[in-house]
Scaffold this active site. Sequence first.
Site, PDB file in Angstrom:
ATOM      1  N   ALA A 116     -43.515 -21.385  10.103  1.00 27.77           N
ATOM      2  CA  ALA A 116     -44.757 -21.922   9.544  1.00 27.77           C
ATOM      3  C   ALA A 116     -44.533 -22.386   8.117  1.00 27.77           C
ATOM      4  O   ALA A 116     -43.515 -22.062   7.498  1.00 27.77           O
ATOM      5  CB  ALA A 116     -45.818 -20.821   9.553  1.00 27.77           C
ATOM      6  N   ASP A 138     -39.314  -6.664   9.736  1.00 28.15           N
ATOM      7  CA  ASP A 138     -38.602  -7.700   8.964  1.00 28.15           C
ATOM      8  C   ASP A 138     -38.794  -7.487   7.464  1.00 28.15           C
ATOM      9  O   ASP A 138     -39.095  -8.418   6.720  1.00 28.15           O
ATOM     10  CB  ASP A 138     -39.082  -9.098   9.388  1.00 28.15           C
ATOM     11  CG  ASP A 138     -38.093 -10.199   8.984  1.00 28.15           C
ATOM     12  OD1 ASP A 138     -36.928  -9.869   8.671  1.00 28.15           O
ATOM     13  OD2 ASP A 138     -38.485 -11.379   8.978  1.00 28.15           O
TER      14      ASP A 138
END
Length: 402
Positions: free
Chosen positions: A16, A126
Amino acid sequence: MGSWIRGRAIGRGSTASVSIATDEQSGDIFAVKSAKLSKSEFLQREQKILCSLNCPQIVGYVANNVTTEQGETLYNLFMEYAPGGTLTELIQKQGGSIKEAEIRVHTREILHGLSYLHSRGITHCDIKGRNVLIGADGAAKIADFGCSRLNYENCASIGISGTPAFMAPEVARGEDQGYGADVWAVACTVIEMITGRPPWPELLDPVSAVYKIGFTDETPKIPSSTSEELKDFLGKCLRRDAKERLTVDQLLKHPFLVDSISKNSPTSVLDQDFWDSFEEEEETERPSSSSGDLKNSSLPNSVSERMRRVSCSRAPNWGWEEDWVTIRCGGADDESITENCSSSSQFEEVLMTSLLEETEVHTSSIFSSITGISEINERDCLCSRIGYSKFCLGLILKSRRE
Ligand SMILES: Nc1ncnc2c1ncn2[C@@H]1O[C@H](COP(=O)(O)OP(=O)(O)OP(=O)(O)O)[C@@H](O)[C@H]1O
């Protein structure tokens, strides 16, 4: 979200792009993360998780919507704008390393955010400097929940994700991605704060990283310049066996973090040493968030070459610019295809073909036939788990594409 205006771009990730958004009525500023609606699976997943969270150490959720802009249908996720950029950018601004007093503060903030997540059954998956944002008050906030998983989801159902250099051994092997994987990644992020680089700087590419992290006995190097308390803290996070790692809540009680409250909190505004550690260095140009990745780096010629280079450890360093990428992959597919290749070129061909045909390659036999690494036990190790081959494939193909 009422009417709003999209402002300048402030970041781009693997899935994104992120821009400033201004609410037309209130003038309030937000960050908007947008992806084509047809490719917004991860962003929508992120929205579902983020909208359920409310914690000062986690970037705040605002709203979501779908817009059509220049003929494209976009899915937008609005969130709190963090004007300080990412932790990675902060480290770079401060000359590639931040002082231990500030490392302590940010580590504590990250752990508080993770404690909140873990208590709700969410693993971030993450954690790294680039996914920690710095708010208006200078405090760290965890962001980017596109890889996150809920505790009832297992690797076999949704696959594993993350950034290779920050992966715990069990993640690199495709076995598990639980709370312990976040703990390992916190230690890697602390190493990033100390050295200005991700751990394993000697590794050449994601495949080498996955091999070394998953299938050797090594752990990332702990810089010798750090205090004994910090070394001990890192040592307790970087246990190869996830069960031996301290939990986030135990880490919050570690002397590196606890003692510091009395030792290093400013007793008055005149406590210069403490505030010096927060001193803003001369503003340097912000690297674009995607500048490094693997975009311009071509992969070494063959997998066997990469593996050999890992094992002889004389590999050239990856520069900061050739940074690590986040890998996301889908879940398992029971019908994997087993292919045999006798050369690296065949191996790569199979991988490319499988991408085109959208099939899965069972890579265990391929890896061992090419690398000849005898200690890899096909049955319980490299690629033998369903889903892992897809992951490896993702690593290689993502590197290629970028
Ligand atoms: N709320 C925010 N405030 C300020 N900057 C932001 C914000 N959210 C994201 N950014 C910027 O945009 C970049 C990309 O965002 P993010 O990491 O969420 O995207 P992604 O596509 O999920 O990335 P990745 O490749 O790490 O998966 C960040 O590194 C950061 O520079």
